[in-house]
Write an enzyme that holds these catalytic residues in place. Sequence first.
Site, PDB file in Angstrom:
ATOM      1  N   LYS A   6      -3.161  -0.064  -8.938  1.00 37.37           N
ATOM      2  CA  LYS A   6      -4.291  -1.773  -8.977  1.00 37.37           C
ATOM      3  C   LYS A   6      -5.629  -1.801  -9.035  1.00 37.37           C
ATOM      4  CE  LYS A   6      -0.649  -3.595  -6.395  1.00 37.37           C
ATOM      5  NZ  LYS A   6      -0.998  -5.224  -5.336  1.00 37.37           N
ATOM      6  N   TYR A  66       7.010  -4.789   4.005  1.00 37.63           N
ATOM      7  CA  TYR A  66       8.746  -5.681   3.822  1.00 37.63           C
ATOM      8  C   TYR A  66       9.570  -4.492   4.198  1.00 37.63           C
ATOM      9  CZ  TYR A  66       7.744  -5.660  -0.679  1.00 37.63           C
ATOM     10  OH  TYR A  66       7.316  -5.080  -2.180  1.00 37.63           O
ATOM     11  N   GLY A  77      -8.360  -2.098   3.098  1.00 38.58           N
ATOM     12  CA  GLY A  77      -8.731  -1.549   2.035  1.00 38.58           C
ATOM     13  C   GLY A  77      -8.660  -2.454   0.531  1.00 38.58           C
TER      14      GLY A  77
HETATM   15  P1  ATR Z   1      -4.161  -0.943  -0.007  1.00 41.71           P
HETATM   16  O1  ATR Z   1      -5.334  -0.189  -1.021  1.00 41.71           O
HETATM   17  O2  ATR Z   1      -3.379  -0.359   0.239  1.00 41.71           O
HETATM   18  O3  ATR Z   1      -4.972  -0.897   0.890  1.00 41.71           O
HETATM   19  P2  ATR Z   1      -5.743   1.759   0.918  1.00 41.71           P
HETATM   20  O4  ATR Z   1      -7.037   1.572   0.881  1.00 41.71           O
HETATM   21  O5  ATR Z   1      -5.515   3.273   1.357  1.00 41.71           O
HETATM   22  O6  ATR Z   1      -4.359   0.612   0.830  1.00 41.71           O
HETATM   23  O7  ATR Z   1      -6.189   1.334   3.055  1.00 41.71           O
HETATM   24  C1  ATR Z   1      -5.379   1.186   3.443  1.00 41.71           C
HETATM   25  C2  ATR Z   1      -5.740   0.569   5.326  1.00 41.71           C
HETATM   26  O8  ATR Z   1      -5.129   0.521   6.140  1.00 41.71           O
HETATM   27  C3  ATR Z   1      -6.819   0.567   4.784  1.00 41.71           C
HETATM   28  O9  ATR Z   1      -7.907  -0.085   6.409  1.00 41.71           O
HETATM   29  C4  ATR Z   1      -6.189   1.827   6.845  1.00 41.71           C
HETATM   30  O10 ATR Z   1      -7.332   2.243   7.417  1.00 41.71           O
HETATM   31  P3  ATR Z   1      -9.436   3.322   7.121  1.00 41.71           P
HETATM   32  O11 ATR Z   1     -10.506   2.028   6.990  1.00 41.71           O
HETATM   33  O12 ATR Z   1      -9.799   3.044   8.728  1.00 41.71           O
HETATM   34  O13 ATR Z   1      -8.769   4.756   7.007  1.00 41.71           O
HETATM   35  C5  ATR Z   1      -5.488   0.682   7.029  1.00 41.71           C
HETATM   36  N1  ATR Z   1      -4.663   2.689   7.119  1.00 41.71           N
HETATM   37  C6  ATR Z   1      -3.558   3.283   7.478  1.00 41.71           C
HETATM   38  N2  ATR Z   1      -3.700   3.698   8.763  1.00 41.71           N
HETATM   39  C7  ATR Z   1      -4.239   3.542   9.363  1.00 41.71           C
HETATM   40  C8  ATR Z   1      -3.371   3.915  11.206  1.00 41.71           C
HETATM   41  N3  ATR Z   1      -2.559   5.220  11.383  1.00 41.71           N
HETATM   42  N4  ATR Z   1      -4.151   3.226  11.957  1.00 41.71           N
HETATM   43  C9  ATR Z   1      -4.495   2.363  11.821  1.00 41.71           C
HETATM   44  N5  ATR Z   1      -5.735   1.671  10.430  1.00 41.71           N
HETATM   45  C10 ATR Z   1      -4.897   2.460   9.021  1.00 41.71           C
END
Ligand code: ATR
Length: 274
Positions: free
Chosen positions: A67, A219, A130
Amino acid sequence: MSVDRYGVMGYPISHSRSPVIHRLFAMQTNQELQYELLQVSPEKLESAVRQFQRTGGKGLNITVPHKGEVTRLVDQLSERASTAGAVNTLIFKEGEIHGDNTDGFGLLRDLVVNLELSLEDTNILILGAGGATRGIVGPLLEMQPASVRIANRTLGKAQALADHFSRSGPVTACRFNVIPVTESYDLIINATSAGIHGDTPPYPTAAVSDETVCYDLSYGLSPTPFSLWAREHGAAKAVMGWGMLVEQAAESFRLWRNVRPDTAEVLQHMNITA
Ligand code: ATR
């Protein structure tokens, strides 16, 4: 005359429901079209999009992980896609590629129309910072909430998003595990990818009351970890993002075909309640 071609590009893509949804829209609105599932790895994204365009394709949905990257390939970027820094819909017309983003619109339609929530003057908590969060903050602020707080495991990412959107409304950031509960939240949106990886982070228990609606952008056929957590902690409602999925698809379909499908009928057909 050949049938107009559409599709969804992602990696992986086999789990995508978009073909089913768009075929239902096409049947419902008497449109003849073809909708393909296109598995494209990041290094092949540009060549796959160009080939789809060259061979007469009319439109694409773009999903994870493309995206953000696909914004570089478009000739015209809509304002909402530019704000989101991401594109989920491509429209091919007159030799140009138009990029739009219907995700935020889809979320708002699900919240406001399907779930009948009024967001004005509410306190909204978003978990995660994110790409998914970046796509929804702008549309949420347009509904004039009292506050939007972005909480994230990594504070810097939440702060950067809050700074980016602070001109558009009252947005603040905090660390994921230290959410100040100075007010109760009317709406908590899970925009982390934790559940997708099967994780249940220490979501902020004190932020939930029996008046809080908890909405998971993820979902599944069974409840997501976040929606289970929300129910366990007494939320008024725990909703998964099926409605957003169908609503963002309907808006893409409208951009392509200039006709708006009846989403309630499709949600029912998919045996999903909004
Ligand atoms: P997307 O583009 O789908 O939003 P991303 O940019 O990889 O995916 O962002 C994932 C989000 O989920 C981030 O906010 C990430 O937190 P960090 O910025 O600290 O990495 C969060 N996230 C993913 N796994 C997590 C976990 N186990 N606990 C808490 N936050 C998590």
